[in-house]
Design a protein around this motif. Sequence first.
Motif, mmCIF file in Angstrom:
data_model
loop_
_atom_site.group_PDB
_atom_site.id
_atom_site.type_symbol
_atom_site.label_atom_id
_atom_site.label_comp_id
_atom_site.label_asym_id
_atom_site.label_seq_id
_atom_site.Cartn_x
_atom_site.Cartn_y
_atom_site.Cartn_z
ATOM 1 N N PHE A 65 0.822 -1.210 0.000
ATOM 2 C CA PHE A 65 0.000 0.000 0.000
ATOM 3 C C PHE A 65 0.856 1.260 0.000
ATOM 4 C CE2 PHE A 65 -3.531 -2.742 1.008
ATOM 5 C CZ PHE A 65 -4.587 -2.102 0.383
ATOM 6 N N VAL A 70 -2.919 3.513 -2.643
ATOM 7 C CA VAL A 70 -4.137 2.815 -2.237
ATOM 8 C C VAL A 70 -4.879 2.264 -3.449
ATOM 9 C CG1 VAL A 70 -6.374 3.112 -1.124
ATOM 10 C CG2 VAL A 70 -4.351 4.148 -0.122
ATOM 11 N N CYS A 74 -5.297 -1.728 -4.114
ATOM 12 C CA CYS A 74 -6.654 -2.297 -4.063
ATOM 13 C C CYS A 74 -6.973 -3.048 -5.343
ATOM 14 C CB CYS A 74 -7.680 -1.191 -3.837
ATOM 15 S SG CYS A 74 -7.691 -0.537 -2.168
ATOM 16 N N TYR A 77 -5.102 -6.438 -5.227
ATOM 17 C CA TYR A 77 -5.726 -7.418 -4.340
ATOM 18 C C TYR A 77 -7.073 -7.887 -4.883
ATOM 19 C CZ TYR A 77 -2.151 -6.863 -0.792
ATOM 20 O OH TYR A 77 -0.962 -6.871 -0.122
ATOM 21 N N ASN A 78 -7.827 -7.005 -5.554
ATOM 22 C CA ASN A 78 -9.103 -7.408 -6.137
ATOM 23 C C ASN A 78 -8.893 -8.382 -7.289
ATOM 24 O OD1 ASN A 78 -10.707 -5.936 -4.396
ATOM 25 N ND2 ASN A 78 -10.544 -4.096 -5.638
ATOM 26 N N THR A 94 -7.746 -4.873 7.726
ATOM 27 C CA THR A 94 -8.587 -3.990 6.936
ATOM 28 C C THR A 94 -9.284 -4.793 5.863
ATOM 29 O OG1 THR A 94 -6.949 -2.241 7.305
ATOM 30 C CG2 THR A 94 -8.587 -1.847 5.601
ATOM 31 N N ILE A 96 -11.211 -4.756 2.199
ATOM 32 C CA ILE A 96 -11.412 -4.019 0.969
ATOM 33 C C ILE A 96 -12.641 -4.616 0.286
ATOM 34 C CG2 ILE A 96 -10.468 -3.388 -1.270
ATOM 35 C CD1 ILE A 96 -7.698 -3.756 -0.069
ATOM 36 N N SER A 98 -15.011 -3.995 -2.947
ATOM 37 C CA SER A 98 -15.127 -3.244 -4.191
ATOM 38 C C SER A 98 -15.760 -4.118 -5.258
ATOM 39 C CB SER A 98 -13.760 -2.753 -4.661
ATOM 40 O OG SER A 98 -12.945 -3.857 -4.949
#
Length: 99
Positions: A65, A70, A74, A77-78, A94, A96, A98
């Motif tokens: 990160f 960010v 993100c 990781y998605n 945390t 995420i 999305s």
Amino acid sequence: MVLETLNPMHYNITSLVPDTMPVATVPLLILMCFLFLIWNHEETSSIPGPGYCMGIGPLISHWRFLWMGVGNACNYYNKTYGEFVRVWISGEETFIISK
């Protein structure tokens, strides 16, 4: 006298260690291994994300990160884990979410 001090048998370290030392170290090593296994045991989470792996996973995700930002982290990781991901930022777990 000089030859006596240079003689390696004069300073035999094994004569200084008692014979009970190896017997005492075996249970101690077993206990340390058992504690290490307990310390590294992690609960399996139903939420996908990078593994904990002795604290290395949180360090890597936090570093990602900081390095990628960010938005890019993100997206990474998605793509890797799906729409709902568990990561660590500053040592905090945390999530995420999305699409």
